[in-house]
Motif scaffolding. Structure first.
Motif, PDB file in Angstrom:
ATOM      1  N   LEU A 700       0.839  -1.194   0.000  1.00 39.76           N
ATOM      2  CA  LEU A 700       0.000   0.000   0.000  1.00 39.76           C
ATOM      3  C   LEU A 700       0.874   1.243   0.000  1.00 39.76           C
ATOM      4  N   LEU A 701       0.274   2.351  -0.381  1.00 38.05           N
ATOM      5  CA  LEU A 701       1.001   3.613  -0.366  1.00 38.05           C
ATOM      6  C   LEU A 701       1.289   3.999   1.080  1.00 38.05           C
ATOM      7  N   PRO A 702       2.556   4.121   1.462  1.00 36.16           N
ATOM      8  CA  PRO A 702       2.862   4.412   2.871  1.00 36.16           C
ATOM      9  C   PRO A 702       2.420   5.816   3.283  1.00 36.16           C
ATOM     10  N   ALA A 703       1.962   5.930   4.497  1.00 35.08           N
ATOM     11  CA  ALA A 703       1.582   7.229   5.066  1.00 35.08           C
ATOM     12  C   ALA A 703       2.705   7.697   5.978  1.00 35.08           C
ATOM     13  N   ASN A 704       3.302   8.786   5.633  1.00 38.82           N
ATOM     14  CA  ASN A 704       4.400   9.332   6.433  1.00 38.82           C
ATOM     15  C   ASN A 704       3.834  10.329   7.438  1.00 38.82           C
ATOM     16  N   LEU A 705       3.680   9.885   8.654  1.00 38.10           N
ATOM     17  CA  LEU A 705       3.055  10.694   9.701  1.00 38.10           C
ATOM     18  C   LEU A 705       4.070  11.021  10.777  1.00 38.10           C
ATOM     19  N   SER A 706       4.314  12.280  10.969  1.00 34.71           N
ATOM     20  CA  SER A 706       5.235  12.723  12.019  1.00 34.71           C
ATOM     21  C   SER A 706       4.486  13.680  12.927  1.00 34.71           C
ATOM     22  N   PRO A 707       4.230  13.292  14.151  1.00 34.55           N
ATOM     23  CA  PRO A 707       3.463  14.169  15.036  1.00 34.55           C
ATOM     24  C   PRO A 707       4.217  15.458  15.359  1.00 34.55           C
ATOM     25  N   VAL A 708       3.483  16.534  15.354  1.00 33.20           N
ATOM     26  CA  VAL A 708       4.022  17.835  15.771  1.00 33.20           C
ATOM     27  C   VAL A 708       3.459  18.122  17.159  1.00 33.20           C
ATOM     28  N   PHE A 709       4.346  18.288  18.115  1.00 28.50           N
ATOM     29  CA  PHE A 709       3.873  18.488  19.481  1.00 28.50           C
ATOM     30  C   PHE A 709       4.826  19.406  20.232  1.00 28.50           C
ATOM     31  N   SER A 710       4.340  19.918  21.322  1.00 28.87           N
ATOM     32  CA  SER A 710       5.155  20.793  22.164  1.00 28.87           C
ATOM     33  C   SER A 710       4.715  20.621  23.610  1.00 28.87           C
ATOM     34  N   LYS A 711       5.626  20.967  24.521  1.00 28.69           N
ATOM     35  CA  LYS A 711       5.323  20.883  25.941  1.00 28.69           C
ATOM     36  C   LYS A 711       5.139  22.284  26.504  1.00 28.69           C
ATOM     37  N   SER A 712       4.217  22.395  27.413  1.00 28.85           N
ATOM     38  CA  SER A 712       3.988  23.657  28.096  1.00 28.85           C
ATOM     39  C   SER A 712       4.148  23.407  29.581  1.00 28.85           C
ATOM     40  N   GLY A 713       5.287  23.833  30.110  1.00 22.87           N
ATOM     41  CA  GLY A 713       5.600  23.511  31.491  1.00 22.87           C
ATOM     42  C   GLY A 713       5.920  22.029  31.609  1.00 22.87           C
ATOM     43  N   THR A 714       5.753  21.476  32.791  1.00 25.54           N
ATOM     44  CA  THR A 714       6.103  20.063  33.013  1.00 25.54           C
ATOM     45  C   THR A 714       4.901  19.134  32.899  1.00 25.54           C
ATOM     46  N   ARG A 715       3.695  19.692  32.881  1.00 25.61           N
ATOM     47  CA  ARG A 715       2.510  18.844  32.954  1.00 25.61           C
ATOM     48  C   ARG A 715       1.636  18.902  31.714  1.00 25.61           C
ATOM     49  N   LYS A 716       1.935  19.778  30.768  1.00 28.54           N
ATOM     50  CA  LYS A 716       1.043  19.932  29.623  1.00 28.54           C
ATOM     51  C   LYS A 716       1.750  19.588  28.320  1.00 28.54           C
ATOM     52  N   MET A 718       0.904  19.570  24.023  1.00 25.79           N
ATOM     53  CA  MET A 718       0.023  19.969  22.929  1.00 25.79           C
ATOM     54  C   MET A 718       0.421  19.189  21.682  1.00 25.79           C
ATOM     55  N   VAL A 719      -0.550  18.477  21.087  1.00 35.06           N
ATOM     56  CA  VAL A 719      -0.299  17.655  19.905  1.00 35.06           C
ATOM     57  C   VAL A 719      -1.194  18.137  18.770  1.00 35.06           C
ATOM     58  N   ASN A 720      -0.584  18.460  17.629  1.00 35.61           N
ATOM     59  CA  ASN A 720      -1.355  18.892  16.472  1.00 35.61           C
ATOM     60  C   ASN A 720      -2.026  17.693  15.798  1.00 35.61           C
ATOM     61  N   LEU A 721      -3.304  17.829  15.508  1.00 37.03           N
ATOM     62  CA  LEU A 721      -4.031  16.783  14.793  1.00 37.03           C
ATOM     63  C   LEU A 721      -3.814  16.940  13.289  1.00 37.03           C
ATOM     64  N   PRO A 722      -3.811  15.831  12.547  1.00 36.74           N
ATOM     65  CA  PRO A 722      -3.811  15.952  11.079  1.00 36.74           C
ATOM     66  C   PRO A 722      -5.071  16.688  10.630  1.00 36.74           C
ATOM     67  N   GLU A 723      -4.968  17.437   9.547  1.00 36.49           N
ATOM     68  CA  GLU A 723      -6.130  18.182   9.065  1.00 36.49           C
ATOM     69  C   GLU A 723      -7.206  17.256   8.522  1.00 36.49           C
ATOM     70  N   THR A 724      -6.788  16.166   7.912  1.00 40.35           N
ATOM     71  CA  THR A 724      -7.727  15.179   7.398  1.00 40.35           C
ATOM     72  C   THR A 724      -7.166  13.782   7.653  1.00 40.35           C
ATOM     73  N   LEU A 725      -8.023  12.799   7.530  1.00 47.37           N
ATOM     74  CA  LEU A 725      -7.578  11.414   7.581  1.00 47.37           C
ATOM     75  C   LEU A 725      -7.141  11.032   6.175  1.00 47.37           C
ATOM     76  N   PRO A 726      -5.854  10.784   5.956  1.00 43.13           N
ATOM     77  CA  PRO A 726      -5.364  10.505   4.605  1.00 43.13           C
ATOM     78  C   PRO A 726      -6.114   9.356   3.935  1.00 43.13           C
ATOM     79  N   VAL A 727      -6.253   9.446   2.620  1.00 43.29           N
ATOM     80  CA  VAL A 727      -6.897   8.384   1.847  1.00 43.29           C
ATOM     81  C   VAL A 727      -6.137   7.079   2.064  1.00 43.29           C
ATOM     82  N   GLY A 728      -6.881   6.016   2.259  1.00 44.24           N
ATOM     83  CA  GLY A 728      -6.264   4.718   2.464  1.00 44.24           C
ATOM     84  C   GLY A 728      -6.058   4.351   3.926  1.00 44.24           C
ATOM     85  N   LEU A 729      -6.344   5.299   4.825  1.00 49.51           N
ATOM     86  CA  LEU A 729      -6.210   5.013   6.248  1.00 49.51           C
ATOM     87  C   LEU A 729      -7.585   4.857   6.876  1.00 49.51           C
ATOM     88  N   ASN A 730      -7.679   3.927   7.817  1.00 42.69           N
ATOM     89  CA  ASN A 730      -8.906   3.740   8.574  1.00 42.69           C
ATOM     90  C   ASN A 730      -8.871   4.524   9.876  1.00 42.69           C
TER      91      ASN A 730
END
Length: 828
Positions: A700-716, A718-730
């Motif tokens: 299948l066509l591979p999906a290259n997914l790299s999460p973009v995230f950041s920390k706010s202080g020691t307890r928080k 933040m993870v960016n969601l993909p804008e859409t669910l790529p074609v071919g993924l469930n």
């Protein structure tokens, strides 16, 4: 060893040294001199003596009857063993219900049980809501379209770790006594039942629909939930009548017979049934939780049983009795019970296929504990299997509070339950282990259900802490039956049991399993082995391999076996008029008037059996690792087995393949097919030649997914969601590797997911959240583990040590995205 022996005893001749070493080698390799023999006697030829329960049963428009007797259930006159998976429709997004029901079916589930939570549907008095994720009718119709039957658990009290056990908050302020025949309480129950009846109209078995059973109440006069309206530090105020407070338990357990209001409890159950029938809720079976001296309607409700090996309502870890064989038909778990056990089939409805974690208790349920539990239950005579839960979920949020039972300290949203199918539809290892037994039960229930249990002589003395004695039982009818073996015990260090032989005394002699040498039963493993089994007229004296499935196509009948881990597969046939032809990986020998077939274990083996009727039967033997990758697929009116690491969901002429984390996978089909399947995306190619299988590779066509995230202080985090669910993924699974106390996930400032740390990463399916938030960002808040936390007893020792050394412990180690690929394979 040789040199040491010569130095220690220089006067001993070399030939004697060699003789000793050779003898040790032979003994070690063969195990003959070390075999431990166990005997079990079924020579009396015990037969089931079923007595019909005339007040249970029903008929559908096709003239098919469901009947119940004191031993088992029949459908169309054929004995069946229902396998029920609990899934709560209100705890899962309705757009994915069909996919989830197909997952249950892929796991061998043939019946779904679901609660109707009163307070979720009537949060405000007089305003019932059956829309969206509350659409009970849609859920039942989807079960019907997938040929899955249904048990509807209508309450009014449900428990289910839901607020007030499903009783609406507003009922607390009414001048009535709940869970009694109080007229005002019954008035509100009747309104509820009438609403449920409207939703289920035309969906009952009598109408040609899938609803074959209705559960009335739950754990009545046994257990209850605390009212959600409470204050911190206040003792629990249980949702029971005043008269029943002294006999009410917090969880499932053993209760006393000393309930002065038992007759009133049974009478209340009769009243509930009458109200249900009046509302049109009519099914062949009415069930009631029968454990722990709970109330039933004698002769009219089927009492169901339970077994939870990893409870959170006990103060500490304990060794449970649920891995020791017993006769469950005469002695149900959590006895004493309020009914004559032998008058009803042993039907388990709540076998803990996981457990809900509470804030103070967080046991991790190992996958090998689950099929071991089912092996013990079936071996003990159970003719119905039910899981609580089989499919996890997420509990919806009310207008003013959380529906999950906060008073008991459960997560506010998560209802994952560590189930075989998780909160986000993810497949757990327990799913694959359980389906091996499910396939066996579904194919061989007509033979198994009438069989009675025989226990060895040492069973009364065997205790859970004794892991040195073999645990075994037999279910048989006459001379034919199945040998059940179990080498698992919860909360204990299990070890291998090597070189054991079980001698089954039958009429006319003894069947030694195996005839020479012994079985090596690995720690935490279990097995079900047939003896005197009829294979199309040929007698299989015994097999040291477990039946998985069969194909009844007259043009190509077959049986599939797998060898439990550590056991070499051997088949012993009566010689008679039988011809055996090895195909691959098998060899035959003849001795003492018997034919033995021995198979290799590192790859599939096959042989052809031709009996006196001339029909050729294909026998496939695979190892357990391969069996765990097995799915059943039917097309062109025939049944095939598909072996793959992907999840296979059956549709009419195709299979949906879900591959988590891998854009390339292989699959094999047995029996072989002779046309190339088609795929809706990617590339499918046939790979190699094989005597037994058709083999294919998918790219299948591979999906290259790299999460973009950041920390706010020691307890928080933040993870960016993909804008859409790529074609071919469930789906895309977000995995957070952390060590902490609790985690909470927010979208647009709203709590949408949470979990209590159990020593494993937190996994979240994202498809339900993508495109549903303004800023496309998941915000997470974590709390640290504090020194002396009550749940440390359930966490890994390394985490507990870390927490004890400091004031608080919180680590966020990493974030990953794992794609779940979807492709559709069509078979011509």
């Amino acid at each position: 060893m040789n040199i040491y022996f010569i130095k220690r005893y220089p006067c001993v001749p070399i030939w004697k040294v060699c003789l000793v070493l050779f003898t040790l080698l032979i003994v070690t390799r063969s195990g003959y001199a070390q075999v431990t023999n166990y005997m079990i006697d079924i020579s009396k030829g015990l037969q089931s003596q079923p007595v019909n329960l005339d007040k249970m049963g029903g008929i559908n428009p096709n003239g098919e009857h469901i009947t119940v007797n004191s031993e088992y259930i029949t459908r169309g006159g054929i004995p069946i063993i229902p396998i029920t998976g609990e899934m709560h429709y209100t705890r899962y997004p309705n757009q994915y219900w069909d996919e989830s029901i197909k997952k249950l079916k892929a796991g061998g589930i043939n019946m779904v049980a679901t609660y109707v939570f009163w307070n979720i549907h009537e949060e405000k008095e007089g305003k019932f809501d059956w829309s969206g994720d509350k659409d009970l009718r849609k859920f039942i119709e989807l079960c019907a379209s997938n040929n899955i039957q249904v048990i509807v658990r209508i309450g009014p009290f449900d428990h289910g770790e839901i607020r007030n056990g499903g009783i609406p908050d507003w009922l607390l302020g009414k001048p009535l006594t709940i869970r009694t025949n109080d007229p005002l309480y019954l008035h509100y129950v009747e309104l509820l039942y009438n609403e449920i009846g409207k939703q289920l109209k035309g969906l009952y078995y009598k109408d040609g629909g899938p609803i074959v059973a209705v559960q009335l109440e739950n754990e009545y006069q046994h257990a209850a939930s605390p009212w959600g309206l409470t204050y911190p530090g206040q003792p629990y105020d249980f949702t029971v009548a005043d008269r029943d407070r002294s006999t009410t338990q917090e969880g499932v357990g053993i209760a006393s017979k000393d309930n002065p209001y038992a007759n009133l409890g049974n009478d209340h159950m009769r009243t509930l049934k009458a109200l249900a029938v009046k509302a049109g809720i009519i099914a062949p079976l009415y069930t009631a939780t029968g454990w722990g001296y709970a109330a039933i309607i004698p002769g009219e409700t089927l009492p169901v049983t339970a077994a939870y090996a990893y409870p959170t309502w006990t103060a500490k870890r304990e060794l449970s009795p649920f891995y020791l064989y017993k006769d469950l038909h005469s002695d149900p778990d959590y006895s004493p019970v309020r009914y004559k056990a032998n008058d009803y089939p042993a039907f388990a409805a709540e076998l803990g296929s996981g457990i809900m974690t509470t804030y103070t208790r967080r046991p991790l349920v190992p996958e090998k504990s689950l099929d071991a539990l089912i092996n013990r239950c079936i071996g003990g005579g159970a003719n119905g299997i039910g899981y609580y839960m089989y499919h996890g979920g997420s509990t919806p949020v009310a207008d003013r509070y959380f529906f999950n039972d906060e008073a008991y300290g459960y997560p506010k949203i998560s209802y994952d339950f560590q189930a075989p199918v998780g909160e986000y539809g993810q497949i757990r290892p327990s799913f694959n282990r359980l389906k091996l037994i499910h396939f066996f039960i579904n194919d061989f229930a007509p033979q198994l259900a009438p069989m009675v249990t025989t226990l060895p002589g040492n069973v009364a003395q065997l205790k859970p802490d004794n892991m040195d004695e073999l645990r075994y039982a037999v279910r048989s009818s006459g001379n034919s039956g199945f040998l059940f073996l179990n080498n698992f015990q919860d909360n204990s260090k299990n070890h291998d049991l090597n070189a054991v032989r079980i001698n089954v005394k039958v009429k006319g002699g003894v069947i030694n399993i195996p005839e020479t040498g012994g079985l090596n039963i690995k720690a935490e493993e279990n097995a079900i082995l047939p003896f005197n089994f009829d294979v199309h007229g040929t007698n299989l004296i015994y097999a040291t391999a477990q039946l998985l499935a069969k194909g009844d196509d007259p043009a190509n009948p077959y049986y599939v076996f797998f060898n439990p881990e550590g056991i070499n597969p051997e088949f012993c046939f009566s010689k008679g008029n039988v011809n055996i032809k090895p195909i691959t990986g098998s060899k035959t020998t003849t001795r003492d008037g018997k034919i033995f077939v021995n198979c290799i274990t590192d790859k599939p083996a096959g042989f052809v059996l031709q009996g006196k009727d001339g029909i050729k039967i294909n026998i496939l033997v695979i190892n357990k690792a391969m069996a765990l990758r097995c799915y059943l697929q039917e097309w062109k009116g025939g049944r095939h087995l598909v072996f793959t690491d992907a999840l296979v969901l059956t549709t009419d002429k195709s299979a949906e393949m879900l591959s988590t984390g891998h854009d390339q996978y292989n699959f094999s089909v047995y029996p072989k097919i002779h046309s190339l399947p088609q795929i809706d995306r990617g590339k499918l190619t046939e790979t190699g030649t094989d005597k037994l299988f058709s083999n294919y590779a998918v790219e299948l066509l591979p999906a290259n997914l790299s999460p973009v995230f950041s920390k706010s202080g020691t307890r928080k985090l933040m993870v960016n969601l993909p804008e859409t669910l790529p074609v071919g993924l469930n789906d895309i699974f977000l995995k957070i590797d952390y060590i902490g106390d609790t985690g909470m996930g927010f979208l647009d400032g709203n709590l949408v997911t949470d979990e209590f740390y159990k020593g494993i990463p937190w996994e979240i399916g994202l498809k339900r959240f993508i495109k549903k938030v303004k800023d496309n960002q998941f915000g997470f808040y974590f709390r640290p583990i504090m020194k002396g936390a009550p749940y440390l007893v359930d966490l890994p020792a390394s985490v507990a040590d870390m927490a004890d050394k400091g004031k608080q412990t919180l680590q966020i180690n990493g974030v990953t995205f794992t794609p779940e690929y979807k492709s559709v394979i069509s078979f011509k």
